[in-house]
Design an enzyme around this catalytic site. Structure first.
Site, short mmCIF file in Angstrom:
data_model
loop_
_atom_site.label_atom_id
_atom_site.label_comp_id
_atom_site.label_asym_id
_atom_site.label_seq_id
_atom_site.Cartn_x
_atom_site.Cartn_y
_atom_site.Cartn_z
N LEU A 1 0.84 -1.20 0.00
CA LEU A 1 0.00 0.00 0.00
C LEU A 1 0.87 1.24 0.00
CD1 LEU A 1 -2.76 -1.07 2.54
CD2 LEU A 1 -2.62 -1.45 0.08
N ALA B 1 -0.38 4.40 -1.66
CA ALA B 1 -1.12 5.47 -2.33
C ALA B 1 -1.49 6.63 -1.41
CB ALA B 1 -2.38 4.91 -2.97
N ARG C 1 0.69 13.96 6.96
CA ARG C 1 1.39 14.28 8.20
C ARG C 1 2.90 14.49 8.00
NH1 ARG C 1 -1.46 9.25 11.18
NH2 ARG C 1 -1.64 8.63 8.99
N ASN D 1 -1.70 -3.08 15.82
CA ASN D 1 -1.70 -3.64 14.46
C ASN D 1 -0.52 -3.02 13.71
OD1 ASN D 1 -2.29 -4.37 11.82
ND2 ASN D 1 -3.87 -2.78 11.58
C1 UD1 Z 1 -2.61 2.00 9.52
C2 UD1 Z 1 -3.68 1.05 10.12
C3 UD1 Z 1 -3.43 0.92 11.63
C4 UD1 Z 1 -2.00 0.43 11.86
C5 UD1 Z 1 -0.98 1.32 11.17
C6 UD1 Z 1 0.40 0.68 11.24
C7 UD1 Z 1 -5.71 1.34 8.80
C8 UD1 Z 1 -7.06 1.95 8.75
N1 UD1 Z 1 -4.99 1.61 9.88
O1 UD1 Z 1 -2.79 3.29 10.10
O2 UD1 Z 1 -4.36 0.00 12.19
O3 UD1 Z 1 -1.77 0.39 13.27
O4 UD1 Z 1 -1.30 1.50 9.78
O5 UD1 Z 1 1.39 1.52 10.72
O6 UD1 Z 1 -5.35 0.59 7.92
N2 UD1 Z 1 -2.80 4.01 1.92
C9 UD1 Z 1 -3.24 3.86 0.64
N3 UD1 Z 1 -4.46 4.33 0.29
C10 UD1 Z 1 -5.30 4.93 1.20
C11 UD1 Z 1 -4.83 5.08 2.53
C12 UD1 Z 1 -3.59 4.59 2.86
O7 UD1 Z 1 -2.53 3.31 -0.21
O8 UD1 Z 1 -6.39 5.32 0.80
C13 UD1 Z 1 -1.45 3.48 2.27
C14 UD1 Z 1 -0.48 4.55 2.77
O9 UD1 Z 1 0.32 5.04 1.71
C15 UD1 Z 1 0.36 3.81 3.79
C16 UD1 Z 1 -0.56 2.69 4.26
O10 UD1 Z 1 -1.60 2.58 3.33
O11 UD1 Z 1 1.52 3.26 3.20
C17 UD1 Z 1 -1.13 2.96 5.65
O12 UD1 Z 1 -1.84 4.19 5.63
P1 UD1 Z 1 -1.65 5.27 6.77
O13 UD1 Z 1 -2.47 6.45 6.44
O14 UD1 Z 1 -0.23 5.46 7.06
O15 UD1 Z 1 -2.37 4.51 7.98
P2 UD1 Z 1 -2.06 4.63 9.53
O16 UD1 Z 1 -2.81 5.78 10.07
O17 UD1 Z 1 -0.62 4.58 9.76
MG MG Z 2 1.04 4.74 8.56
#
Ligand code: UD1
Ligand code: MG
Length: 457
Positions: free
Chosen positions: A9, A11, A16, A170
């Protein structure tokens, strides 16, 4: 063996980070976070890696190249929505799918391998990689039943006080039965504080369908760090730096103060090389055996031979041959090649030049756009005048030449082998083999001048 896939993932906006650079491209010890993730995941013997990128993420695709296939998530509606974009590539396939976030650069190949093997052995539909955090703030919390089974994951913003007190988090890394994953994604809703489709909700949905959901717990929170801002980025760099330094020390490299030694991920160092404090080794740098890389040297994308001494100097995109030395306070700029046993002393700058065996450039000299032979002595203060204000021109100096101090060599010009140039010369024409060139005004003496001066009383 099961077919194995991975979805990375990458995207998310990375709001932040407050950065123009796409979040997962932020480097950790010189390598973009998403590069660490994909490289470590390779250990799992994957049949296919699919990376989910967002608008403006061409950089990710350009960087990872053929290590992955790509799907686009046009709008960032959450991690479940992101995984769903990979349906076109994976939906109907049988096997195990590892889902990893592109912002967890410290996960190791061993952990990912352990997770996948555990998941397959358990025969679970989903296995989440969890970790114990002293400060779980910001992470999803892993909620377990009284019997200890994972029931759901609750995000920080949605957590009750009791849920927020849970310290098992998680990591954002999971294994799924591939078909179950894509079927369940259809059922994920966005009814939460952030209005996003959360991937962790897949766990609760599967559990409620009485499917087997497992957890694989890490003992080391260091690996689980999710980088959402620059504070976490600094932590990731610190942990990665320690890991890299430890690896080099175990391989026979001496470090006086590893806490103040910075070596990027792809750097290679030979046995019995000493790295002093404050050194920064970057990019695709290779250093041989028995070298001393002195305090506060910076070496970028360069190849250093065996038995080389570098003293407080900067070296960029250059090659230093065996037993050559440099410094203190000198600078090799791109496309410099020093052959064996070349000596570069202090306050010397070399750019785009090849310097033959045993040639010495001891002090206060600029060499640019040049080809120097073997056993040459370049005197103090010599300037290779390579630039006419518009273009750069080349200077060639043959073997066994002696260039006197404070010489200017005006390009384009050739100094043939076995020649002498008198100190203070400005050379504009070819100096032929075996000759002496003197190109300076002769000294004039005015006898008794001081006594004849009118101002003298
Ligand atoms: C996420 C998890 C959380 C976990 C944490 C660990 C979710 C809802 N939450 O939170 O439970 O403890 O990671 O680091 O999954 N991304 C996409 N598309 C989107 C949103 C995010 O590709 O629409 C990707 C981001 O680029 C990133 C990853 O998914 O690499 C995680 O997204 P991020 O926004 O960092 O989630 P956290 O708030 O860290
Ligand atoms: Mg994250």
């Amino acid at each position: 063996m099961n077919n194995r896939y991975a979805v990375v993932l990458a995207a998310g906006q990375g709001t932040r980070m407050k950065s123009k650079l796409y979040k997962v491209m932020h480097p950790v010890m010189g390598k973009p976070m998403v590069g660490h993730v994909v490289d470590q995941a390779q250990a799992v013997n994957l049949d296919q890696v699919v990376t989910v990128t967002g608008v403006g993420a061409e950089t990710v695709q350009e960087y990872l190249g053929e290590k992955s296939s790509y799907v686009l998530q046009e709008e960032q509606l959450g991690t479940a929505h992101a995984v769903k974009q990979a349906a076109s590539e994976l939906k109907d396939k049988e096997g195990t799918t590892l889902v990893i976030c592109g912002d967890t650069p410290l996960l190791t190949a061993d952990t990912l391998k352990g997770l996948v093997e555990f998941h397959e052995k358990e025969g679970a539909k989903a296995t989440v990689l969890t970790a114990h955090a002293n400060n779980p703030f910001g992470y999803g919390r892993v909620i377990r039943s009284e019997e200890g089974a994972v029931t759901k994951i609750v995000e920080q913003k949605d957590a009750s006080e009791a849920e927020a007190a849970v310290q098992e988090i998680n990591t954002g890394t999971y294994c799924f039965d591939n078909k179950a994953l894509f079927e369940t994604l259809e059922k994920v809703k966005n009814e939460n504080v952030q209005g996003e489709y959360y991937l962790p909700d897949v766990i609760e949905i599967l559990k409620n369908q009485s499917e087997l959901v497992a957890a694989f717990q890490l003992d080391n929170m260091d690996e689980a760090l999710g980088v959402n801002d620059r504070v976490a980025l600094a932590q990731a760099n610190k942990v990665m730096k320690e890991r890299i330094n430890e690896q080099h020390m175990r391989n026979g490299v001496t470090m006086i103060d590893p806490a103040n030694t910075y070596i990027e991920s792809d750097v290679v160092i030979g046995q019995d090389t000493l790295v002093e404090p404050g050194v920064y080794l970057k990019g695709s740098t290779t250093i041989g055996e028995d070298c001393t890389i002195g305090a506060h040297s910076v070496i970028v994308d360069s190849t250093i031979g065996n038995g080389v001494n570098v003293t407080s100097s900067m070296i960029e995109e250059s090659i230093m041959g065996d037993y050559s030395d440099i410094g203190p306070s000198s600078h090799l700029r791109p496309q410099t090649v020093l052959k064996e046993s070349v000596h570069i002393g202090n306050f010397v700058e070399v750019k785009k030049a090849t310097i033959g065996k045993k040639t010495k450039i001891g002090h206060l000299t600029y060499v640019g756009d040049a080809e120097l032979g073997e056993d040459i002595n370049i005197g103090c203060g010599t300037v290779f005048v390579n630039y006419d204000g518009k273009n750069k021109h080349k200077i060639t100096v043959g073997d066994n030449s002696f260039i006197g101090c404070n010489t200017n060599l005006i390009a384009p010009v050739t100094v043939e082998k076995n020649t002498y140039i008198a100190a203070g010369s400005t050379i504009t024409d070819t100096v032929p083999e075996n000759s002496l060139a003197i190109a300076r005004a002769r000294q004039t003496i005015k006898e008794d001048y001081i006594n004849k001066m009118s101002i003298k009383d």
